[in-house]
Design an enzyme around this catalytic site. Sequence first.
Site, short mmCIF file in Angstrom:
data_model
loop_
_atom_site.label_atom_id
_atom_site.label_comp_id
_atom_site.label_asym_id
_atom_site.label_seq_id
_atom_site.Cartn_x
_atom_site.Cartn_y
_atom_site.Cartn_z
N CYS A 2 -13.42 -2.77 9.09
CA CYS A 2 -14.69 -2.42 9.70
C CYS A 2 -14.49 -2.21 11.20
O CYS A 2 -13.62 -2.82 11.81
CB CYS A 2 -15.77 -3.49 9.53
N ARG A 27 -11.03 2.55 10.41
CA ARG A 27 -11.04 1.13 10.00
C ARG A 27 -11.85 0.90 8.73
O ARG A 27 -11.78 -0.18 8.13
CB ARG A 27 -11.62 0.27 11.13
N TRP A 74 -15.94 -1.25 5.73
CA TRP A 74 -15.01 -1.24 4.59
C TRP A 74 -15.37 -2.48 3.79
O TRP A 74 -15.16 -3.60 4.25
CB TRP A 74 -13.57 -1.30 5.08
N ASN A 98 -17.21 -7.74 11.95
CA ASN A 98 -15.94 -7.40 11.30
C ASN A 98 -15.22 -8.71 11.03
O ASN A 98 -15.05 -9.51 11.94
CB ASN A 98 -15.12 -6.51 12.26
N GLY A 99 -14.81 -8.92 9.78
CA GLY A 99 -14.12 -10.18 9.45
C GLY A 99 -14.69 -10.76 8.18
O GLY A 99 -15.39 -10.06 7.43
N GLU A 483 9.09 5.29 1.03
CA GLU A 483 8.07 5.77 1.97
C GLU A 483 7.54 7.15 1.54
O GLU A 483 6.34 7.40 1.61
CB GLU A 483 8.68 5.82 3.38
N LYS A 487 3.64 7.77 0.77
CA LYS A 487 2.83 8.80 1.45
C LYS A 487 2.15 9.69 0.42
O LYS A 487 0.97 9.99 0.53
CB LYS A 487 3.72 9.70 2.35
N GLU A 490 -0.70 7.77 -1.62
CA GLU A 490 -1.92 7.32 -0.93
C GLU A 490 -2.85 8.46 -0.53
O GLU A 490 -4.05 8.26 -0.43
CB GLU A 490 -1.60 6.42 0.26
N HIS A 506 19.34 2.19 -15.10
CA HIS A 506 18.82 0.91 -15.59
C HIS A 506 17.37 1.03 -16.04
O HIS A 506 16.68 0.02 -16.16
CB HIS A 506 18.98 -0.16 -14.52
N LYS A 605 -7.32 1.76 7.64
CA LYS A 605 -6.07 1.70 8.40
C LYS A 605 -5.66 0.29 8.77
O LYS A 605 -4.50 -0.05 8.73
CB LYS A 605 -6.17 2.56 9.65
#
Length: 610
Positions: A2, A27, A74, A98-99, A483, A487, A490, A506, A605
């Site tokens: 947030c 955020r 969020w 926020n929290g 990575e 990318k 997401e 394997h 983020k």
Amino acid sequence: MCGIVGYTGKSAAAPVVVEGLRRLEYRGYDSAGVAVHTGRGMEVVRALGKLGKLSEALAERPLAGNVGIGHTRWATHGRPSEENAHPHVVGKVAVVHNGIIENHRELAHELIAAGARFSSDTDTEVIAHLVQQALEDGARTLHEAVRRALGRVVGAYAIAVLGTDEPDVIVAARHGSPLVIGFGEGEMLCGSDISALLSHTRDMVFLEDGDVAELRPGGATITTVSGEPVSRATKRIEWSATMAERGGYKHFMLKEIHEQPDAIASTLRGRVDLEASDVHASEIGVTPEVARAIRRVYIVACGTSYHAGLVAKYWLESLAKLPTVIELASEVANRDAMFFEDDLVVAVSQSGETFDTLGAVKAAKRAGAKVLAVANVLESAIPRLADGTLYTRCGPEIGVASTKCFTAQLASLLLLAVYLGRRRGTLGEAIAGEVLKALVAVPGHMHELLGDADYVRSIATTLANAKDVLFLGRGHNYPIALEGALKLKEISYAHAEGYAAGEMKHGPIALIDAELPVVVIAPKDATYDKMVGNVAEVRARDGRVLALATKGDEAMHDLATHIIWLPEAPSWVLPLLTVVPLQLLAYYVAARKGHDVDQPRNLAKTVTVE
Ligand code: F6R
């Protein structure tokens, strides 16, 4: 997560707050809202969805007034909806938060028993009720009421509060979630990070945990929760507001991919000494004695930053001869992780706020280990707790998918390996010189790779319909395979998996058929011959191979279905280069699908929750 913003001054508050929220939208972006003091009382507009929806709602119902607070959410407690969007208003009080308030259930029971009625499912609403209750119980100012309320809550918060009776005041407080206040000309602001305030001021105070600030247009007074005055130094921020603009690119992510040559140059600036084949990094506080006393490096990080840490393990072990453990920060809390006093714990985090990484840092500090942060956001929680910080210095990263910060983390971690190796006497001048020369040449090679962006875009069409994609690499290319897969998944929502190529036999080889694209990272380095073997195995099973190979590699050209050429560069720096086409590939696949690349679904983020 947030984002919160507050403004008190001479301008119309709502546009300033919405503009600040726009810069914080990374955020969280499932709903947003603004409350403005109109001079007669408070009015609130909230909307489900991205910030654009809030702007539309404000166009229909403009809010006039010079003091306001806003929030982009969020969801943690309560699904995304207009009712759960902030600000939450109770009586004469509006709150953005926020929290997470851990004891919100107990507090809510108590408040309901005393007659309170809740209109949302959020944990935040208890704060608004507690502040209102404190006002009813005789608190003389909003600041006092907020302090009384905060005395009751357990958990993490950054809040901004408006009250009907004090038309030019915002009370802002933090504990465990970031909050910065900005000093403009006849105006004061607060926000979750500096980018929200930069178009108004560069003079900022980073609140400490437990600070409660009263903002009026002429300045701020800060106290502890129990009311003792505290003084905090004002810092002048060097980032400019335009650094947080898209600058002609369609998405921040594309801009940030293209900013990488500059980002790396900035990370290296003033730190590389080619004459002495050494690294200057006195800010990390690791003296030669400390460097020699370290027995082990223990890297903690999440997501993309974890992948940077995985690459660093190769460098730290070969250049500094330091055994290196790397662990997902979220796993540190799931067992009795052992840290020792002679460990150097390296916390890698773009935001410097990631909850799990912060938790791992706290555990390491409790055990007496020395903690070094590798972070991008100045004065964020992890650098504040660490004994030293190597800042990646690549400017604000807005796209949710990390790109330039990843390569800047790699550059910083390679600098760290050289720095430690030189001080520990494990790295001679000749090799150190080679590594540093190779690093300095990275921005040039990146320009070359970025010059081929259109070609990567054309190749992306071949992946656009793939439901699954496999990425393979060995050695230092293995984390880059991870990575590349992260990318792609997401932002394109395709299932993608990174694998160490040596593991193919394997299990994953069972997946290979004509449908599954396999992206292979095969530059001319020590892993090359074995990678040729892997590619042959995939092709023998009708698999499609997109290979990243060094220019002039005819053998790979003949073997692969598609090829992306890499410049010739010393092996040390290849991970900084091989990742660039993979970032572009993910970007173009997602953009072709019409996805919101900068704000992919369900993500935010800065992950400040567990
Ligand atoms: C992926 C991505 C995330 C972050 C992770 C850690 O593109 O950006 O995986 O790397 O959430 O974030 P920081 O580095 O801020 O600790």
